[in-house]
Design a protein around this motif. Structure first.
Motif, PDB file in Angstrom:
ATOM      1  N   PHE A   1       0.830  -1.209   0.000  1.00 49.03           N
ATOM      2  CA  PHE A   1       0.000   0.000   0.000  1.00 49.03           C
ATOM      3  C   PHE A   1       0.864   1.259   0.000  1.00 49.03           C
ATOM      4  O   PHE A   1       0.445   2.312   0.478  1.00 49.03           O
ATOM      5  N   THR A   2       2.061   1.125  -0.572  1.00 50.90           N
ATOM      6  CA  THR A   2       2.996   2.248  -0.610  1.00 50.90           C
ATOM      7  C   THR A   2       2.423   3.438  -1.366  1.00 50.90           C
ATOM      8  O   THR A   2       2.542   4.590  -0.929  1.00 50.90           O
ATOM      9  N   GLN A   3       1.792   3.171  -2.519  1.00 50.79           N
ATOM     10  CA  GLN A   3       1.281   4.262  -3.349  1.00 50.79           C
ATOM     11  C   GLN A   3       0.130   4.990  -2.660  1.00 50.79           C
ATOM     12  O   GLN A   3       0.042   6.222  -2.721  1.00 50.79           O
ATOM     13  N   TYR A   4      -0.736   4.239  -2.003  1.00 55.22           N
ATOM     14  CA  TYR A   4      -1.834   4.877  -1.274  1.00 55.22           C
ATOM     15  C   TYR A   4      -1.291   5.720  -0.122  1.00 55.22           C
ATOM     16  O   TYR A   4      -1.814   6.808   0.166  1.00 55.22           O
ATOM     17  N   GLY A   5      -0.236   5.220   0.528  1.00 52.41           N
ATOM     18  CA  GLY A   5       0.375   5.993   1.599  1.00 52.41           C
ATOM     19  C   GLY A   5       0.951   7.300   1.096  1.00 52.41           C
ATOM     20  O   GLY A   5       0.834   8.346   1.750  1.00 52.41           O
ATOM     21  N   GLU A   6       1.586   7.258  -0.090  1.00 49.45           N
ATOM     22  CA  GLU A   6       2.140   8.490  -0.650  1.00 49.45           C
ATOM     23  C   GLU A   6       1.037   9.475  -1.012  1.00 49.45           C
ATOM     24  O   GLU A   6       1.167  10.687  -0.776  1.00 49.45           O
ATOM     25  N   LEU A   7      -0.055   8.980  -1.585  1.00 51.12           N
ATOM     26  CA  LEU A   7      -1.163   9.864  -1.946  1.00 51.12           C
ATOM     27  C   LEU A   7      -1.788  10.504  -0.714  1.00 51.12           C
ATOM     28  O   LEU A   7      -2.068  11.713  -0.692  1.00 51.12           O
ATOM     29  N   LEU A   8      -2.012   9.695   0.318  1.00 45.60           N
ATOM     30  CA  LEU A   8      -2.675  10.206   1.514  1.00 45.60           C
ATOM     31  C   LEU A   8      -1.751  11.069   2.366  1.00 45.60           C
ATOM     32  O   LEU A   8      -2.223  11.865   3.186  1.00 45.60           O
ATOM     33  N   GLY A   9      -0.437  10.931   2.168  1.00 44.50           N
ATOM     34  CA  GLY A   9       0.505  11.700   2.975  1.00 44.50           C
ATOM     35  C   GLY A   9       1.026  12.950   2.303  1.00 44.50           C
ATOM     36  O   GLY A   9       1.788  13.708   2.914  1.00 44.50           O
ATOM     37  N   ASP A  10       0.651  13.189   1.054  1.00 43.78           N
ATOM     38  CA  ASP A  10       1.145  14.349   0.309  1.00 43.78           C
ATOM     39  C   ASP A  10       0.034  15.392   0.216  1.00 43.78           C
ATOM     40  O   ASP A  10      -1.057  15.109  -0.288  1.00 43.78           O
TER      41      ASP A  10
ATOM     42  N   TRP B   1      -3.756  15.431  -1.798  1.00 44.27           N
ATOM     43  CA  TRP B   1      -4.973  15.617  -1.009  1.00 44.27           C
ATOM     44  C   TRP B   1      -5.742  16.842  -1.501  1.00 44.27           C
ATOM     45  O   TRP B   1      -6.960  16.804  -1.694  1.00 44.27           O
ATOM     46  N   ARG B   2      -5.012  17.953  -1.667  1.00 43.01           N
ATOM     47  CA  ARG B   2      -5.658  19.199  -2.092  1.00 43.01           C
ATOM     48  C   ARG B   2      -6.281  19.047  -3.479  1.00 43.01           C
ATOM     49  O   ARG B   2      -7.416  19.486  -3.722  1.00 43.01           O
ATOM     50  N   THR B   3      -5.550  18.409  -4.387  1.00 41.20           N
ATOM     51  CA  THR B   3      -6.080  18.197  -5.736  1.00 41.20           C
ATOM     52  C   THR B   3      -7.317  17.315  -5.708  1.00 41.20           C
ATOM     53  O   THR B   3      -8.313  17.589  -6.398  1.00 41.20           O
ATOM     54  N   PHE B   4      -7.274  16.264  -4.896  1.00 40.38           N
ATOM     55  CA  PHE B   4      -8.406  15.338  -4.805  1.00 40.38           C
ATOM     56  C   PHE B   4      -9.647  16.043  -4.262  1.00 40.38           C
ATOM     57  O   PHE B   4     -10.750  15.904  -4.810  1.00 40.38           O
ATOM     58  N   LEU B   5      -9.480  16.827  -3.197  1.00 36.26           N
ATOM     59  CA  LEU B   5     -10.621  17.535  -2.604  1.00 36.26           C
ATOM     60  C   LEU B   5     -11.145  18.619  -3.542  1.00 36.26           C
ATOM     61  O   LEU B   5     -12.360  18.824  -3.652  1.00 36.26           O
TER      62      LEU B   5
END
Length: 563
Positions: free
Chosen positions: A50-59, A63-67
Motif C-alpha cells: 500500500f505504498t502508493q496509497y500511503g504516498e497519496l494520503l501523505g502528500d 490531497w488538495r487536488t483530490f478535494l
C-alpha cells in the motif's frame, strides 16, 4: 431461440467482451496500485503493498487536488441541475412537430466531442470575446474570466448538462399532466406546483442524472487542461501526467482507484438522500411536508416564472452559442485559434485541412475505428437485447444492470488499465486494444436502444409465420429483421458519433502511428493553437448535425431518446 430470448446465453458474447475489455483493465489498475516499486520496468509483484496509497494520503498536493476535484464535481453537478430543469420542462411542453428540433439543441452539443466544446468556451471567455465586451459596455473593467476554476466549471457544465436534461426529460415527460392541473385547481401557482408536484415526482430521474454528471465531471481532464491554462489541477490530470508523462503507473493507478471509490461512495450517498425524499418508492413512512410561509410563497410565485425563463435562456445559450463561436472563428482571418475578435472573412483554414495529411489520416483512423466499434457493438448487443427483453431466467434485471456498468465507472481507469495490458501483451495490436475499449464505451448505448426496439416487435407476426411452417432463420430474416432495421440503423449512427468523438479514454492509447482525429484536435488545441483547429472542429459539428438529420428521417429525435 429469438422468440424466447435464448436465455442468458444470448448475453454471453456481450459479457465476455466486458470481461476482456472492461473487467481486465480495471483488474490491471487495481493490481498496479498495489505495487511497491514505481520503476517502469520493475517485475510485477503479486504481494500487495500500500505504498502508493500511503504516498497519496501523505502528500498535501494530492490531497488538495483530490478535494478540489470533488468540490468541482459537486458544483458542476448542482449548476447543471439548476439549468437542466428548465430545459427539460421546455422540451416536454414543445408541440410534437417542434420537439425534434428542441432535442437537436441538446443532442448536437452532447454528441460533439469535448475538445470542440471547450474551444467554444475559450472563445466565449476570451478577453476579446463577446462576454468580456458585454461587461465592458457597462463601463466595467475588462474581466479575467479565462484560465481558472470558473472557466473550467463553466466548460464542464456546458459539456455534461445534456446528460441531466435527458435524464430529467425521461421522467418529466411521463408525469400525469392531471396532477399539475389538480394542483392548480387547488390554488397552487406555477412555482408551488413545481415545488410540490413536479420536483418530487422527478427525483428518480434527478438521481440518475446527478450520478452520471458527478462521475463524469470529477474524472474529466480534457476541458480542465484546455480551459484551465495549467492553473487548475484536477485528479484526472494527475493520473494522465503520472501515467503517460512520468510513467509512474502504480501511483496513477492508486489515484484512479481512489477516484473510483469516491464515485461509488457518492452514488450511494445520492441514492440514500433521494430515498429520504421519495418514501413512496421504498414504502417507508412519509415525513411531514415542509411548511412554506405565505410570504415566501408570494415571492416564489412572483419571481419563479421569470427565473425559469431566464435559466432556460441561459441553458440554451450555454449549450449552443460556444459552437456558433467555433464556426465563426473557423472563417476568421487570424492565425490564432483563441482570437475571438473578428478580423475578416476567409476560407483558407479549410483549405489547409485538405493539405494536411495528418488530419486526413487521423480522420480515416477515427472513421475506421468508429465503424468497427459500431459493428461489434451491434453484433454483441442484439442477442443480449433479446435475452433481456424476452428471457424469463432468474437474475435478468441484475444482468441488465451489470451490462450497463461501464457507464458508472471512470473512463480514465479503463484507459490506463488497457494501456498497461497492451504493454504486458505486446502481441495485441494497438488498434485492437483501442477498438476493445471503444466497444465498451459504445455497447451500453446500442444495447439500451436495441432493447427498446426488441420490446416493440410485433410477436403476433412471428407466431403467424412460425405457424405457417417458416423455420426460425426465415422468420428472423423476413419478419424480425425488417422491423428491427430502423432501430439498428439509428443505434449504429449514434454509436458512430459517440466513438468518433471520444477523447478521454482514447488519449491514453494513441501512439505515434495511430492517432484519432479528436485526439489530434486536442493536441493541436493544447499546443499549437493554429486556427485550422476551429475549421476541423466546425466540420465535426456539421458531421454531427448531418447524421442527426439522417436519424430524424427514420425516427424522430425525441423518440430516439425514449428508446
Amino acid at each position: 431461440m429469438f422468440r424466447r430470448g435464448g436465455g442468458p446465453l444470448g448475453a454471453l458474447p456481450y459479457a465476455l467482451w466486458l470481461l476482456a475489455a472492461f473487467a481486465a483493465p480495471l483488474g490491471a489498475v487495481l493490481l498496479m496500485s498495489l505495487q511497491d516499486s514505481v520503476e517502469p520496468f520493475a517485475p510485477l509483484s503479486l504481494v500487495p503493498a500500500f505504498t502508493q496509497y500511503g504516498e497519496l494520503l501523505g502528500d498535501a498536493f494530492y490531497w488538495r487536488t483530490f478535494l478540489h476535484t470533488l468540490a468541482l464535481g459537486a458544483v458542476v453537478t448542482l449548476a447543471s441541475a439548476v439549468l437542466a430543469y428548465p430545459v427539460a420542462l421546455w422540451l416536454t411542453r414543445l408541440p410534437a412537430r417542434w420537439r425534434p428540433l428542441g432535442f437537436a439543441c441538446v443532442l448536437v452539443p452532447l454528441l460533439t466531442n469535448v475538445v470542440v466544446r471547450s474551444l467554444g468556451i475559450i472563445l466565449l471567455l476570451s478577453p476579446t470575446g463577446v462576454l468580456a465586451q458585454g461587461i465592458m459596455a457597462f463601463g466595467l473593467p475588462r474581466p479575467s474570466l479565462l484560465f481558472g476554476w470558473f472557466a473550467v466549471g463553466l466548460s464542464l457544465v456546458q459539456v455534461f448538462m445534456p446528460f441531466l436534461v435527458l435524464a430529467l426529460y425521461d421522467v418529466l415527460d411521463g408525469q400525469d399532466a392531471r396532477l399539475a392541473e389538480a394542483a392548480g385547481g387547488l390554488g397552487a401557482g406555477p412555482a408551488m406546483t413545481f415545488w410540490r408536484v413536479t420536483l418530487p415526482l422527478s427525483l428518480q430521474g434527478l438521481r440518475a442524472g446527478l450520478t452520471v454528471v458527478f462521475l463524469l465531471a470529477s474524472t474529466a481532464y480534457v476541458s480542465a487542461t484546455l480551459v484551465g491554462g495549467r492553473k487548475v489541477y484536477v485528479s484526472a490530470m494527475v493520473v494522465y501526467r503520472e501515467g503517460l508523462e512520468n510513467l509512474n503507473y502504480p501511483l496513477a493507478s492508486a489515484l484512479a482507484v481512489l477516484m473510483m471509490a469516491a464515485s461509488i461512495l457518492v452514488t450511494l450517498l445520492l441514492s440514500r438522500l433521494i430515498g429520504r425524499f421519495t418514501p413512496w418508492l421504498s414504502q417507508t413512512r412519509a415525513r411531514a411536508p415542509i411548511v412554506v410561509p405565505r410570504a415566501v410563497v408570494a415571492v416564489m410565485e412572483a419571481i419563479g416564472p421569470w427565473t425559469g425563463r431566464l435559466l432556460l435562456a441561459l441553458g440554451l445559450f450555454l449549450l449552443l452559442f460556444p459552437l456558433v463561436l467555433v464556426a465563426v472563428a473557423s472563417v476568421n482571418d487570424t492565425p490564432q485559434a483563441t482570437m475571438a475578435q473578428f478580423r475578416g472573412f476567409t476560407w483558407k483554414w479549410y483549405g489547409l485541412i485538405w493539405e494536411n495529411e495528418r488530419y486526413l489520416g487521423d480522420a480515416w483512423t477515427s472513421a475506421k475505428l468508429a465503424a468497427a466499434a459500431v459493428a461489434v457493438s451491434l453484433v454483441i448487443s442484439l442477442p443480449a437485447a433479446f435475452a433481456l427483453v424476452r428471457g424469463t431466467f432468474r437474475g435478468r434485471h441484475g444482468l441488465g444492470a451489470a451490462l450497463m456498468l461501464p457507464l458508472a465507472l471512470p473512463g480514465i481507469a479503463i484507459g490506463l488499465g488497457m494501456l498497461k495490458l497492451l504493454q504486458w501483451f505486446t502481441v495485441i495490436p494497438p488498434f485492437l486494444g483501442m477498438l476493445a475499449v471503444h466497444v465498451v464505451l459504445v455497447a451500453p448505448f446500442t444495447l439500451a436502444m436495441l432493447r427498446a426496439s426488441v420490446a416493440a416487435l410485433d410477436r403476433a407476426q412471428e407466431e403467424a409465420a412460425g405457424g405457417l411452417g417458416a423455420p426460425p432463420v426465415r422468420v428472423f430474416s423476413r419478419i424480425v429483421l425488417p422491423q428491427l432495421a430502423p432501430g439498428v440503423f439509428v443505434a449504429g449512427l449514434l454509436g458512430f458519433l459517440i466513438s468518433f468523438g471520444e477523447v478521454t479514454v482514447t488519449a491514453f492509447l494513441t501512439t505515434a502511428r495511430l492517432q484519432t482525429l479528436p485526439v489530434r484536435i486536442y493536441a493541436e488545441a493544447a499546443f499549437s493553437l493554429e486556427n485550422t483547429v476551429n475549421a476541423i472542429s466546425t466540420l465535426t459539428i456539421l458531421l454531427t448535425v448531418v447524421l442527426l438529420l439522417v436519424v430524424n428521417r427514420f425516427v424522430a429525435l425525441d423518440r430516439v431518446w425514449k428508446r
